[in-house]
Design a protein around this motif. Structure first.
Motif, PDB file in Angstrom:
ATOM      1  N   THR A   3       4.521   7.526  11.134  1.00  0.00           N
ATOM      2  CA  THR A   3       3.481   7.934  10.183  1.00  0.00           C
ATOM      3  C   THR A   3       2.962   6.722   9.429  1.00  0.00           C
ATOM      4  O   THR A   3       3.662   5.705   9.316  1.00  0.00           O
ATOM      5  CB  THR A   3       4.059   8.947   9.173  1.00  0.00           C
ATOM      6  N   ASN A   4       1.767   6.828   8.924  1.00  0.00           N
ATOM      7  CA  ASN A   4       1.193   5.742   8.139  1.00  0.00           C
ATOM      8  C   ASN A   4       1.850   5.691   6.774  1.00  0.00           C
ATOM      9  O   ASN A   4       1.969   6.714   6.106  1.00  0.00           O
ATOM     10  CB  ASN A   4      -0.316   5.938   7.957  1.00  0.00           C
ATOM     11  N   THR A   5       2.229   4.499   6.372  1.00  0.00           N
ATOM     12  CA  THR A   5       2.840   4.333   5.044  1.00  0.00           C
ATOM     13  C   THR A   5       2.213   3.108   4.380  1.00  0.00           C
ATOM     14  O   THR A   5       1.718   2.202   5.046  1.00  0.00           O
ATOM     15  CB  THR A   5       4.358   4.112   5.145  1.00  0.00           C
ATOM     16  N   PHE A   6       2.256   3.091   3.085  1.00  0.00           N
ATOM     17  CA  PHE A   6       1.758   1.942   2.335  1.00  0.00           C
ATOM     18  C   PHE A   6       2.863   0.913   2.199  1.00  0.00           C
ATOM     19  O   PHE A   6       4.044   1.258   2.093  1.00  0.00           O
ATOM     20  CB  PHE A   6       1.284   2.370   0.936  1.00  0.00           C
ATOM     21  N   ARG A   7       2.458  -0.345   2.196  1.00  0.00           N
ATOM     22  CA  ARG A   7       3.457  -1.386   1.973  1.00  0.00           C
ATOM     23  C   ARG A   7       3.845  -1.393   0.516  1.00  0.00           C
ATOM     24  O   ARG A   7       3.026  -1.160  -0.376  1.00  0.00           O
ATOM     25  CB  ARG A   7       2.878  -2.763   2.315  1.00  0.00           C
ATOM     26  N   LYS A   8       5.073  -1.708   0.281  1.00  0.00           N
ATOM     27  CA  LYS A   8       5.531  -1.808  -1.094  1.00  0.00           C
ATOM     28  C   LYS A   8       5.130  -3.174  -1.642  1.00  0.00           C
ATOM     29  O   LYS A   8       5.230  -4.182  -0.954  1.00  0.00           O
ATOM     30  CB  LYS A   8       7.044  -1.662  -1.159  1.00  0.00           C
ATOM     31  N   LYS A   9       4.627  -3.198  -2.857  1.00  0.00           N
ATOM     32  CA  LYS A   9       4.241  -4.455  -3.478  1.00  0.00           C
ATOM     33  C   LYS A   9       5.499  -5.205  -3.882  1.00  0.00           C
ATOM     34  O   LYS A   9       6.430  -4.652  -4.439  1.00  0.00           O
ATOM     35  CB  LYS A   9       3.368  -4.224  -4.702  1.00  0.00           C
TER      36      LYS A   9
END
Length: 127
Positions: A3-9
């Motif tokens: 699934t698409n996930t956001f990168r953690k800053k």
């Protein structure tokens, strides 16, 4: 399928070795803390006066650079003039020495032309 996930800053202090590198501008921004001085962004009213002052500073630096170069060129030309003046003085002294009657007599003696020992005679013709 994933699934698409956001990168953690990543926080600047806990950056992993292979992570993104900081640019020079990021480093300057962190060190100078411009946002603390000016707030969020630069006031538009300050851009023309600051640009004008920067332009004046560049013109001042350029004119100083040209003036120093001109002084160097003038010094170099003055040194050349002094050298040429010394050469001219030497040549004039040699010319004056070589044009003396005794020196000319020595030079033409090799051609078997000798100096007169008696004064010249005036020839008079009667009509």
């Amino acid at each position: 399928m994933s699934t698409n996930t956001f990168r953690k800053k990543i926080k600047s202090g806990n950056r992993p070795k292979g992570g993104p590198r900081k640019s020079v501008f990021t480093w300057i921004e962190e060190k100078l803390d411009i946002t603390g001085l000016l707030g969020e962004g630069v006031p538009v009213q300050l851009v023309p006066p600051v640009g004008f002052v920067a332009l004046l500073a560049l013109i001042y630096i350029w004119s100083n650079h040209r003036a120093e170069n001109m002084v160097r060129k003038i010094d170099k030309v003055q040194q050349e003039v002094e050298d040429l003046r010394a050469d001219v003085t030497t040549l004039e002294a040699e010319y004056m020495l070589s044009s003396m009657q005794s020196e000319v007599a020595k030079k033409v003696a090799a051609l078997e032309i000798y100096e007169l020992n008696q004064p010249p005679i005036k020839i008079e013709i009667e009509k």
